[in-house]
Design a protein around this motif. Structure first.
Motif, short mmCIF file in Angstrom:
data_model
loop_
_atom_site.label_atom_id
_atom_site.label_comp_id
_atom_site.label_asym_id
_atom_site.label_seq_id
_atom_site.Cartn_x
_atom_site.Cartn_y
_atom_site.Cartn_z
N GLU A 1 0.88 -1.17 0.00
CA GLU A 1 0.00 0.00 0.00
C GLU A 1 0.91 1.22 0.00
O GLU A 1 1.83 1.31 0.83
CB GLU A 1 -0.87 0.00 1.25
CG GLU A 1 -1.89 1.11 1.31
CD GLU A 1 -3.05 0.90 0.36
OE1 GLU A 1 -3.56 1.90 -0.17
OE2 GLU A 1 -3.46 -0.27 0.15
N ALA A 2 0.70 2.14 -0.94
CA ALA A 2 1.51 3.35 -1.02
C ALA A 2 0.62 4.53 -1.37
O ALA A 2 -0.37 4.37 -2.08
CB ALA A 2 2.60 3.19 -2.08
N ARG A 3 0.97 5.70 -0.90
CA ARG A 3 0.13 6.89 -1.14
C ARG A 3 0.11 7.28 -2.61
O ARG A 3 -0.85 7.85 -3.08
CB ARG A 3 0.54 8.04 -0.24
CG ARG A 3 1.84 8.69 -0.58
CD ARG A 3 2.20 9.85 0.36
NE ARG A 3 3.48 10.39 0.02
CZ ARG A 3 4.65 9.84 0.33
NH1 ARG A 3 4.70 8.73 1.03
NH2 ARG A 3 5.79 10.41 -0.04
N ASP A 4 1.23 6.99 -3.33
CA ASP A 4 1.30 7.32 -4.75
C ASP A 4 2.46 6.55 -5.39
O ASP A 4 3.18 5.81 -4.71
CB ASP A 4 1.46 8.84 -4.96
CG ASP A 4 2.67 9.43 -4.25
OD1 ASP A 4 3.67 8.71 -4.00
OD2 ASP A 4 2.63 10.63 -3.93
N LEU A 5 2.64 6.75 -6.70
CA LEU A 5 3.68 6.04 -7.43
C LEU A 5 5.07 6.36 -6.89
O LEU A 5 5.92 5.47 -6.78
CB LEU A 5 3.60 6.37 -8.93
CG LEU A 5 4.66 5.73 -9.82
CD1 LEU A 5 4.61 4.20 -9.75
CD2 LEU A 5 4.49 6.21 -11.26
#
Length: 116
Positions: free
Chosen positions: A85-89
């Motif tokens: 899970e990551a906030r963005d690329l």
């Protein structure tokens, strides 16, 4: 957002590693895994058996065709993955860059498709 971090490596090169170097690599992977578990980014992940254990399946004209080995001959083979899970690329790329296999292989970062 979820990203799949696909770890590609050269199996022939890795098979030439001595036991001490291989144990060091495993310890690095363990430390990396623990860091993304503790940060809350880890969703799933595993290493894969060598491509010599792979079977490729196709269905053609209603017939199942199973062949030994991977689909394509390449210099690097898929060796494992992390689902994170990551906030963005950019955050996913930063996580991928810390994977030990990025030093001598490559990490493909792919967003997971969301079905609605």
């Amino acid at each position: 957002m979820q990203y799949l971090l696909l770890i590609y490596r050269n199996e022939a090169q890795q098979s030439k590693m001595g036991p001490a170097d291989y144990q060091k690599l495993l310890a690095e992977y363990s430390a990396y895994t623990q860091s993304i578990v503790q940060s809350g980014n880890f969703k799933a992940g595993d290493g894969l058996q060598p491509t010599s254990t792979a079977t490729t399946v196709r269905v053609r004209e209603g017939k199942i065709l199973a062949t030994d080995g991977p689909f394509a001959e390449t210099r690097e083979q898929l060796g494992g993955y992390y689902l994170v899970e990551a906030r963005d690329l950019d955050a996913a790329i930063a996580m991928a860059a810390r994977i030990p296999g990025a030093r001598d292989g490559s990490i493909e970062v792919r967003p997971v498709m969301i079905y609605k």
